[in-house]
Design an enzyme around this catalytic site. Sequence first.
Site, mmCIF file in Angstrom:
data_model
loop_
_atom_site.group_PDB
_atom_site.id
_atom_site.type_symbol
_atom_site.label_atom_id
_atom_site.label_comp_id
_atom_site.label_asym_id
_atom_site.label_seq_id
_atom_site.Cartn_x
_atom_site.Cartn_y
_atom_site.Cartn_z
ATOM 1 N N GLU A 29 12.449 2.624 13.795
ATOM 2 C CA GLU A 29 11.616 3.731 13.298
ATOM 3 C C GLU A 29 10.342 3.771 14.144
ATOM 4 O OE1 GLU A 29 10.099 2.851 9.327
ATOM 5 O OE2 GLU A 29 10.227 0.711 9.768
ATOM 6 N N ARG A 74 -7.492 -20.600 -1.851
ATOM 7 C CA ARG A 74 -6.490 -20.458 -0.783
ATOM 8 C C ARG A 74 -5.359 -21.475 -0.925
ATOM 9 N NH1 ARG A 74 -4.998 -21.878 4.359
ATOM 10 N NH2 ARG A 74 -4.279 -20.115 5.634
ATOM 11 N N LEU A 123 11.271 1.190 6.799
ATOM 12 C CA LEU A 123 10.657 1.664 5.567
ATOM 13 C C LEU A 123 11.353 2.974 5.193
ATOM 14 C CD1 LEU A 123 8.252 1.174 3.566
ATOM 15 C CD2 LEU A 123 7.142 3.044 4.793
ATOM 16 N N ARG A 175 7.857 4.035 -4.985
ATOM 17 C CA ARG A 175 8.030 3.064 -3.891
ATOM 18 C C ARG A 175 7.005 1.933 -4.006
ATOM 19 N NH1 ARG A 175 7.814 5.127 2.182
ATOM 20 N NH2 ARG A 175 5.615 5.335 1.619
ATOM 21 N N LYS A 196 6.514 -1.992 1.788
ATOM 22 C CA LYS A 196 5.357 -1.390 2.471
ATOM 23 C C LYS A 196 4.159 -2.322 2.357
ATOM 24 C CE LYS A 196 3.325 3.218 3.132
ATOM 25 N NZ LYS A 196 3.458 3.223 4.586
ATOM 26 N N HIS A 238 -0.856 -21.221 0.078
ATOM 27 C CA HIS A 238 0.209 -20.289 0.473
ATOM 28 C C HIS A 238 1.061 -19.831 -0.711
ATOM 29 C CE1 HIS A 238 -0.994 -21.587 4.409
ATOM 30 N NE2 HIS A 238 -0.127 -20.779 4.995
ATOM 31 N N TYR A 295 0.825 -1.199 0.000
ATOM 32 C CA TYR A 295 0.000 0.000 0.000
ATOM 33 C C TYR A 295 0.860 1.249 0.000
ATOM 34 C CZ TYR A 295 0.980 1.054 4.918
ATOM 35 O OH TYR A 295 1.599 1.411 6.089
HETATM 36 N N1 PDD Z 1 3.100 5.251 7.260
HETATM 37 N N2 PDD Z 1 7.740 3.880 8.706
HETATM 38 C C1 PDD Z 1 6.613 3.169 8.680
HETATM 39 C C2 PDD Z 1 6.598 1.828 9.343
HETATM 40 C C3 PDD Z 1 5.457 3.684 8.041
HETATM 41 O O1 PDD Z 1 4.323 2.962 8.008
HETATM 42 C C4 PDD Z 1 5.516 4.952 7.452
HETATM 43 C C5 PDD Z 1 4.329 5.545 6.737
HETATM 44 C C6 PDD Z 1 6.728 5.667 7.515
HETATM 45 C C7 PDD Z 1 6.883 7.033 6.891
HETATM 46 O O2 PDD Z 1 6.888 6.928 5.491
HETATM 47 P P1 PDD Z 1 6.319 8.110 4.571
HETATM 48 O O3 PDD Z 1 7.151 9.304 4.876
HETATM 49 O O4 PDD Z 1 6.516 7.596 3.202
HETATM 50 O O5 PDD Z 1 4.879 8.297 4.965
HETATM 51 C C8 PDD Z 1 7.821 5.097 8.125
HETATM 52 C C9 PDD Z 1 1.901 5.689 6.575
HETATM 53 C C10 PDD Z 1 1.721 7.166 6.624
HETATM 54 C C11 PDD Z 1 0.719 4.924 7.120
HETATM 55 O O6 PDD Z 1 0.844 3.716 7.252
HETATM 56 O O7 PDD Z 1 -0.311 5.513 7.394
#
Ligand code: PDD
Length: 295
Positions: free
Chosen positions: A181, A100, A206, A52, A148, A102, A33
């Site tokens: 993070e 379904r 990420l 990304r 992501k 895996h 996403y």
């Molecule tokens: N989250 N780290 C993680 C684990 C994240 O899920 C996100 C973003 C970031 C920051 O990335 P960016 O600057 O590209 O938003 C770092 C989004 C906003 C969310 O899941 O809502």
Amino acid sequence: MNRIAFVNGQYTAQTMAAVHVEDRGYQFSDGVYEVIPVMGGKQIDGIGHLERLDRSLRELKIARPMSDRAMSMIIDEVVRRNRVRDGWVYIQVTRGVSPRDHAFPKDVEPALVIYARPKPATARRQNAENGVAIITAPDQRWARRDIKTVSLLANCIAKQAAKEAGAYEAFMVDGDGMITEGSSTNAWIVDQEGRLITRPAGNEILNGITRLALIALNQELGLEIVERPFSVEELRDAREVFLTSASGLALPVVKVDDKVIGNGRPGSISTRIVETFERYVSGADTNIAAGKTVA
Ligand code: PDD
């Protein structure tokens, strides 16, 4: 207002949209996403977010539903149809629908959902002005945090712990006592010499688009950025702490667990960064992170 989503090739009333019970995103979290901020009706770093998304799809061998150009046009249309001035667009691509099993199915069509939500800028501005509190929490995620994926349960657990502590975010701590993070943000400290320190891009975090935007905007700020892991102790002893994400841009952190940072007000460097982002998102070119995302 009747919200409109783009679901598998059609604009649909959101209340009428449905996901198949054997969608692999639903059963296996086999999907990726993006969240693209919308400010003043414009996508912020839309190109970088789609780059990304392409990378996440490639890493998981999920088919790309359409070109970035076509997707960007649909994103603009979803923003327009939902009359979003300030808010965000959510884009999700799952591997698709299949009996379904895996192992990855062959020749399956990816399932695409795009929808948008308004979110007034007031809460973000207030947080930027006053700063936010964070907690530290164990990082319980898998080993490919650079992708992501919609597999966010460990992030949700960390965010819930923050919420229960009355904090905005949880900075997650790896097995070596180093910060990775935030649960949905990237973590930064300013050391006593005024250097910005953040974990390098790799499988452990990420690579945030807002993180990359700040690195690009630093041409204007002229700060020294050091990409290296930092410890919980360094976080607590930092001169300043802040976080970056699409929804918050840059937000100063004024408390870490029970420790007040500085004098409990946003520091001067964090404030300059917040102001630089505000100028950037209200400017003409809102794609500074483009071309910097693909490893
Ligand atoms: N989250 N780290 C993680 C684990 C994240 O899920 C996100 C973003 C970031 C920051 O990335 P960016 O600057 O590209 O938003 C770092 C989004 C906003 C969310 O899941 O809502």
